[in-house]
Motif scaffolding. Sequence first.
Motif, PDB file in Angstrom:
ATOM      1  N   HIS A   1      -7.394  -5.410   3.341  1.00  9.44           N
ATOM      2  CA  HIS A   1      -9.396  -5.726   2.099  1.00  9.44           C
ATOM      3  C   HIS A   1      -8.808  -4.670   1.029  1.00  9.44           C
ATOM      4  O   HIS A   1      -8.799  -4.435  -0.095  1.00  9.44           O
ATOM      5  CB  HIS A   1     -10.225  -3.785   2.976  1.00  9.44           C
TER       6      HIS A   1
ATOM      7  N   MET B   1      -9.339 -12.029   6.287  1.00 16.39           N
ATOM      8  CA  MET B   1      -9.677 -12.359   7.813  1.00 16.39           C
ATOM      9  C   MET B   1     -10.210 -10.994   7.908  1.00 16.39           C
ATOM     10  O   MET B   1     -10.006 -10.614   8.309  1.00 16.39           O
ATOM     11  CB  MET B   1      -8.223 -12.072   8.656  1.00 16.39           C
ATOM     12  N   SER B   2     -11.346 -11.648   7.032  1.00 14.16           N
ATOM     13  CA  SER B   2     -13.015 -10.746   7.524  1.00 14.16           C
ATOM     14  C   SER B   2     -14.266 -11.354   7.028  1.00 14.16           C
ATOM     15  O   SER B   2     -13.865 -12.299   6.481  1.00 14.16           O
ATOM     16  CB  SER B   2     -12.507  -9.766   6.737  1.00 14.16           C
ATOM     17  N   ALA B   3     -15.434 -10.380   7.935  1.00 10.38           N
ATOM     18  CA  ALA B   3     -16.588 -11.425   6.901  1.00 10.38           C
ATOM     19  C   ALA B   3     -16.881 -10.849   5.421  1.00 10.38           C
ATOM     20  O   ALA B   3     -16.840 -11.757   4.928  1.00 10.38           O
ATOM     21  CB  ALA B   3     -18.042 -10.577   8.096  1.00 10.38           C
ATOM     22  N   GLY B   4     -16.337  -9.251   5.910  1.00  9.31           N
ATOM     23  CA  GLY B   4     -17.227  -8.676   4.633  1.00  9.31           C
ATOM     24  C   GLY B   4     -16.234  -9.062   2.998  1.00  9.31           C
ATOM     25  O   GLY B   4     -14.939  -9.250   3.296  1.00  9.31           O
TER      26      GLY B   4
ATOM     27  N   LEU C   1     -16.644 -12.495  15.124  1.00  5.38           N
ATOM     28  CA  LEU C   1     -16.652 -11.027  15.094  1.00  5.38           C
ATOM     29  C   LEU C   1     -17.614 -10.856  14.995  1.00  5.38           C
ATOM     30  O   LEU C   1     -18.686  -9.139  15.535  1.00  5.38           O
ATOM     31  CB  LEU C   1     -16.232 -10.418  13.649  1.00  5.38           C
TER      32      LEU C   1
ATOM     33  N   ARG D   1     -20.789  -1.567   5.505  1.00  3.25           N
ATOM     34  CA  ARG D   1     -19.662  -0.743   4.621  1.00  3.25           C
ATOM     35  C   ARG D   1     -20.567   0.130   4.093  1.00  3.25           C
ATOM     36  O   ARG D   1     -21.252   0.736   3.896  1.00  3.25           O
ATOM     37  CB  ARG D   1     -19.593  -1.760   3.550  1.00  3.25           C
TER      38      ARG D   1
ATOM     39  N   HIS E   1     -13.677   2.378  11.615  1.00  2.09           N
ATOM     40  CA  HIS E   1     -13.794   1.287  11.767  1.00  2.09           C
ATOM     41  C   HIS E   1     -13.304   0.552  12.480  1.00  2.09           C
ATOM     42  O   HIS E   1     -12.280  -0.932  11.769  1.00  2.09           O
ATOM     43  CB  HIS E   1     -13.148   1.022   9.939  1.00  2.09           C
TER      44      HIS E   1
ATOM     45  N   SER F   1     -14.446  -4.551  14.539  1.00  2.00           N
ATOM     46  CA  SER F   1     -13.714  -6.393  15.274  1.00  2.00           C
ATOM     47  C   SER F   1     -12.702  -5.742  16.209  1.00  2.00           C
ATOM     48  O   SER F   1     -11.655  -6.720  16.396  1.00  2.00           O
ATOM     49  CB  SER F   1     -13.835  -7.205  14.328  1.00  2.00           C
TER      50      SER F   1
ATOM     51  N   MET G   1     -10.339 -14.542  14.529  1.00  2.00           N
ATOM     52  CA  MET G   1     -10.310 -14.683  13.353  1.00  2.00           C
ATOM     53  C   MET G   1      -9.441 -14.814  12.420  1.00  2.00           C
ATOM     54  O   MET G   1      -9.706 -15.300  10.891  1.00  2.00           O
ATOM     55  CB  MET G   1     -10.424 -12.467  12.794  1.00  2.00           C
TER      56      MET G   1
HETATM   57  O1  LIG Z   1     -15.691  -6.940   7.015  1.00  2.00           O
HETATM   58  C1  LIG Z   1     -14.970  -7.581   8.489  1.00  2.00           C
HETATM   59  O2  LIG Z   1     -14.910  -8.345   8.982  1.00  2.00           O
HETATM   60  C2  LIG Z   1     -14.850  -6.299   8.338  1.00  2.00           C
HETATM   61  O3  LIG Z   1     -14.893  -4.421   8.040  1.00  2.00           O
HETATM   62  C3  LIG Z   1     -13.621  -5.501   9.327  1.00  2.00           C
HETATM   63  O4  LIG Z   1     -12.500  -6.360   8.881  1.00  2.00           O
END
Ligand SMILES: O=C(O)[C@H](O)CO
Length: 343
Positions: A75, A96-99, A122, A261, A309, A312, A321
């Motif tokens: 991140h 490699m995240s949704a956010g 995820l 978040r 956190h 996932s 992912m």
């Molecule tokens: O955004 C997301 O996928 C989660 O916070 C894991 O990174």
Amino acid sequence: MTEAPSTTPKVESSEENSSEEETFKILVTHPEVPQEALDLMSRGCKLIMCESLPPNRTEILQKAKGVHGMFWGSHIPLDKEVLDVAGPQLKSISTMSAGIDYVDVEELKKRKIPLGHTPIVLSDAVADLAMGLMLSAARRFHEGRTKIDSSTWENYHIEWMWGQDVRDSTVGFFGFGSIGQAIAKRLKGFDIERVLYTTRRPIDKKLEKQFNAQKVEFHELLGQSDFLFIAAPLTPETEGIFNSTAFPKMKKTAVLINIARGPIVNQDDLYTALKTNQIFSAGIDVMNPEPLPANDKLLTLPNIVITPHIGSATKRTRTDMATIAAHNVLRGLVGEPMLSPAY
Ligand SMILES: O=C(O)[C@H](O)CO
């Protein structure tokens, strides 16, 4: 879902008469990317691996120059500086995240660089964790454990450690996308009364029917929810929206769950709301900052359950992912649509 690009990724050689075909270079910004994803990308591409743990911006900047693709495995802010260092040949990036709140999306769009991310895959894992947080905050798991540790187990009192029932409750969703819906699906077994939600985009009427869900205004969501899940992206509009104005509008018996978040919640105001029993309890997997310092005042409260956190964090989910992110990068390199584009 996970088809390789139809063309093998190859750079068009810039030098005339060059007999050797150059391969694309992909920067992988995390040393622990699952092997399945590395294997996919290393077929036909050269991987430039970052080795630092935790991932380190300085190393990323040192290694970014001249790469064609980026597998963004942390991140760390993905911003103009990174793109400038990489250079104009950069043509494909996936997180490699949704956010994607740590990505300067406008800057990428300006440079016409496609961005992939990994939502959906995820949602089940995050929804599982959300259920755990809901139950443990409603039934005071953390506080119960501290009672045992401090030899203050007093269940000879009839009213000792009373929690909140899930059955017949109103469950609210701040954000009702894939994760919110995966939570609602799990809640079907809990005999809840109704589902309320707010979203940026309207959801399909069929889905509303499926979950017996009703779209409401934010103030109604606050005022009517017994359990309120935060499952929305962090944006300028959502940042700090759960604050000292919002908490007093919630029920004193309400349980707040945040798996989205940290900065969507004003953490000082959450502390006050929990400390002064404006709401009953909270279960949070995300906070601000992360990692949360061990001396943070939130950790002194009995009525909050906190996980680091890990929404996932299962082998299968993280591997999926990574695989999707790898396909995103490879497809972007050959100009094909990504499996899960961010825009
Ligand atoms: O955004 C997301 O996928 C989660 O916070 C894991 O990174």
